[in-house]
Design a protein around this motif. Sequence first.
Motif, PDB file in Angstrom:
ATOM      1  N   GLU A  57       0.834  -1.214   0.000  1.00 32.85           N
ATOM      2  CA  GLU A  57       0.000   0.000   0.000  1.00 32.85           C
ATOM      3  C   GLU A  57       0.866   1.260   0.000  1.00 32.85           C
ATOM      4  O   GLU A  57       0.548   2.233  -0.683  1.00 32.85           O
ATOM      5  CB  GLU A  57      -0.938   0.008   1.214  1.00 32.85           C
ATOM      6  CG  GLU A  57      -2.111  -0.928   1.067  1.00 32.85           C
ATOM      7  CD  GLU A  57      -3.019  -0.560  -0.089  1.00 32.85           C
ATOM      8  OE1 GLU A  57      -3.303   0.648  -0.287  1.00 32.85           O
ATOM      9  OE2 GLU A  57      -3.415  -1.466  -0.819  1.00 32.85           O
ATOM     10  N   ARG A  58       1.943   1.257   0.780  1.00 31.87           N
ATOM     11  CA  ARG A  58       2.835   2.413   0.833  1.00 31.87           C
ATOM     12  C   ARG A  58       3.470   2.660  -0.543  1.00 31.87           C
ATOM     13  O   ARG A  58       3.536   3.790  -1.005  1.00 31.87           O
ATOM     14  CB  ARG A  58       3.906   2.201   1.908  1.00 31.87           C
ATOM     15  CG  ARG A  58       4.723   3.441   2.184  1.00 31.87           C
ATOM     16  CD  ARG A  58       5.576   3.333   3.444  1.00 31.87           C
ATOM     17  NE  ARG A  58       6.468   2.188   3.416  1.00 31.87           N
ATOM     18  CZ  ARG A  58       6.334   1.078   4.170  1.00 31.87           C
ATOM     19  NH1 ARG A  58       5.333   0.981   5.012  1.00 31.87           N
ATOM     20  NH2 ARG A  58       7.197   0.097   4.085  1.00 31.87           N
ATOM     21  N   LEU A  59       3.902   1.584  -1.207  1.00 30.22           N
ATOM     22  CA  LEU A  59       4.473   1.729  -2.552  1.00 30.22           C
ATOM     23  C   LEU A  59       3.436   2.280  -3.531  1.00 30.22           C
ATOM     24  O   LEU A  59       3.753   3.143  -4.356  1.00 30.22           O
ATOM     25  CB  LEU A  59       4.986   0.383  -3.069  1.00 30.22           C
ATOM     26  CG  LEU A  59       6.273  -0.154  -2.462  1.00 30.22           C
ATOM     27  CD1 LEU A  59       6.643  -1.474  -3.128  1.00 30.22           C
ATOM     28  CD2 LEU A  59       7.405   0.837  -2.587  1.00 30.22           C
ATOM     29  N   ALA A  60       2.198   1.796  -3.423  1.00 31.87           N
ATOM     30  CA  ALA A  60       1.132   2.265  -4.318  1.00 31.87           C
ATOM     31  C   ALA A  60       0.842   3.742  -4.079  1.00 31.87           C
ATOM     32  O   ALA A  60       0.686   4.506  -5.045  1.00 31.87           O
ATOM     33  CB  ALA A  60      -0.124   1.419  -4.109  1.00 31.87           C
ATOM     34  N   ARG A  61       0.777   4.153  -2.822  1.00 34.27           N
ATOM     35  CA  ARG A  61       0.528   5.572  -2.504  1.00 34.27           C
ATOM     36  C   ARG A  61       1.647   6.444  -3.059  1.00 34.27           C
ATOM     37  O   ARG A  61       1.390   7.527  -3.607  1.00 34.27           O
ATOM     38  CB  ARG A  61       0.384   5.778  -0.997  1.00 34.27           C
ATOM     39  CG  ARG A  61      -0.962   5.389  -0.440  1.00 34.27           C
ATOM     40  CD  ARG A  61      -1.178   5.941   0.964  1.00 34.27           C
ATOM     41  NE  ARG A  61      -0.079   5.650   1.875  1.00 34.27           N
ATOM     42  CZ  ARG A  61       0.026   4.553   2.623  1.00 34.27           C
ATOM     43  NH1 ARG A  61      -0.901   3.620   2.575  1.00 34.27           N
ATOM     44  NH2 ARG A  61       1.046   4.385   3.439  1.00 34.27           N
ATOM     45  N   GLN A  62       2.894   6.000  -2.895  1.00 37.14           N
ATOM     46  CA  GLN A  62       4.033   6.780  -3.413  1.00 37.14           C
ATOM     47  C   GLN A  62       3.970   6.886  -4.925  1.00 37.14           C
ATOM     48  O   GLN A  62       4.211   7.949  -5.486  1.00 37.14           O
ATOM     49  CB  GLN A  62       5.350   6.119  -2.984  1.00 37.14           C
ATOM     50  CG  GLN A  62       5.632   6.254  -1.504  1.00 37.14           C
ATOM     51  CD  GLN A  62       6.831   5.421  -1.061  1.00 37.14           C
ATOM     52  OE1 GLN A  62       7.425   4.678  -1.824  1.00 37.14           O
ATOM     53  NE2 GLN A  62       7.176   5.557   0.215  1.00 37.14           N
ATOM     54  N   ALA A  63       3.630   5.791  -5.594  1.00 37.89           N
ATOM     55  CA  ALA A  63       3.537   5.799  -7.058  1.00 37.89           C
ATOM     56  C   ALA A  63       2.424   6.732  -7.518  1.00 37.89           C
ATOM     57  O   ALA A  63       2.582   7.477  -8.481  1.00 37.89           O
ATOM     58  CB  ALA A  63       3.309   4.379  -7.575  1.00 37.89           C
ATOM     59  N   GLU A  64       1.292   6.688  -6.816  1.00 38.93           N
ATOM     60  CA  GLU A  64       0.164   7.547  -7.173  1.00 38.93           C
ATOM     61  C   GLU A  64       0.494   9.001  -6.923  1.00 38.93           C
ATOM     62  O   GLU A  64       0.114   9.893  -7.681  1.00 38.93           O
ATOM     63  CB  GLU A  64      -1.083   7.123  -6.401  1.00 38.93           C
ATOM     64  CG  GLU A  64      -1.630   5.796  -6.849  1.00 38.93           C
ATOM     65  CD  GLU A  64      -2.626   5.177  -5.888  1.00 38.93           C
ATOM     66  OE1 GLU A  64      -2.886   5.792  -4.824  1.00 38.93           O
ATOM     67  OE2 GLU A  64      -3.129   4.085  -6.204  1.00 38.93           O
ATOM     68  N   GLY A  65       1.241   9.277  -5.856  1.00 36.46           N
ATOM     69  CA  GLY A  65       1.647  10.648  -5.537  1.00 36.46           C
ATOM     70  C   GLY A  65       2.622  11.198  -6.567  1.00 36.46           C
ATOM     71  O   GLY A  65       2.563  12.376  -6.930  1.00 36.46           O
ATOM     72  N   ASN A  66       3.504  10.340  -7.067  1.00 40.55           N
ATOM     73  CA  ASN A  66       4.479  10.780  -8.064  1.00 40.55           C
ATOM     74  C   ASN A  66       3.842  10.962  -9.429  1.00 40.55           C
ATOM     75  O   ASN A  66       4.352  11.718 -10.250  1.00 40.55           O
ATOM     76  CB  ASN A  66       5.638   9.768  -8.162  1.00 40.55           C
ATOM     77  CG  ASN A  66       6.497   9.783  -6.920  1.00 40.55           C
ATOM     78  OD1 ASN A  66       6.533  10.751  -6.183  1.00 40.55           O
ATOM     79  ND2 ASN A  66       7.211   8.690  -6.689  1.00 40.55           N
ATOM     80  N   ALA A  67       2.724  10.280  -9.676  1.00 37.44           N
ATOM     81  CA  ALA A  67       2.057  10.365 -10.988  1.00 37.44           C
ATOM     82  C   ALA A  67       1.254  11.654 -11.125  1.00 37.44           C
ATOM     83  O   ALA A  67       0.937  12.081 -12.216  1.00 37.44           O
ATOM     84  CB  ALA A  67       1.154   9.151 -11.195  1.00 37.44           C
ATOM     85  N   ALA A  68       0.927  12.258  -9.988  1.00 37.14           N
ATOM     86  CA  ALA A  68       0.078  13.456 -10.022  1.00 37.14           C
ATOM     87  C   ALA A  68       0.825  14.685 -10.471  1.00 37.14           C
ATOM     88  O   ALA A  68       1.978  14.810 -10.452  1.00 37.14           O
ATOM     89  CB  ALA A  68      -0.523  13.699  -8.637  1.00 37.14           C
TER      90      ALA A  68
END
Length: 68
Positions: A57-68
């Motif tokens: 979940e932490r990796l997914a949140r970081q990836a989503e944050g970087n995509a924005a």
Amino acid sequence: MTTAVIQRKWHTTAEVAEMLGYGLSKTKMLVLTGEIRSIKDGRSRRILPRYVDEYVERLARQAEGNAA
């Protein structure tokens, strides 16, 4: 007659490596650095299923944050 199903309460580092598609050395490093939480069981490290979920979940949140 009722059959009880025992569910896994924790995983070994090798099992988590296989689940994540990582090498064993990478997974051990993630455990040693605290990226993946673990508990000590004698001389072994055990990883609760929720700890694996937290890491993913932490990796997914970081990836989503970087995509924005």
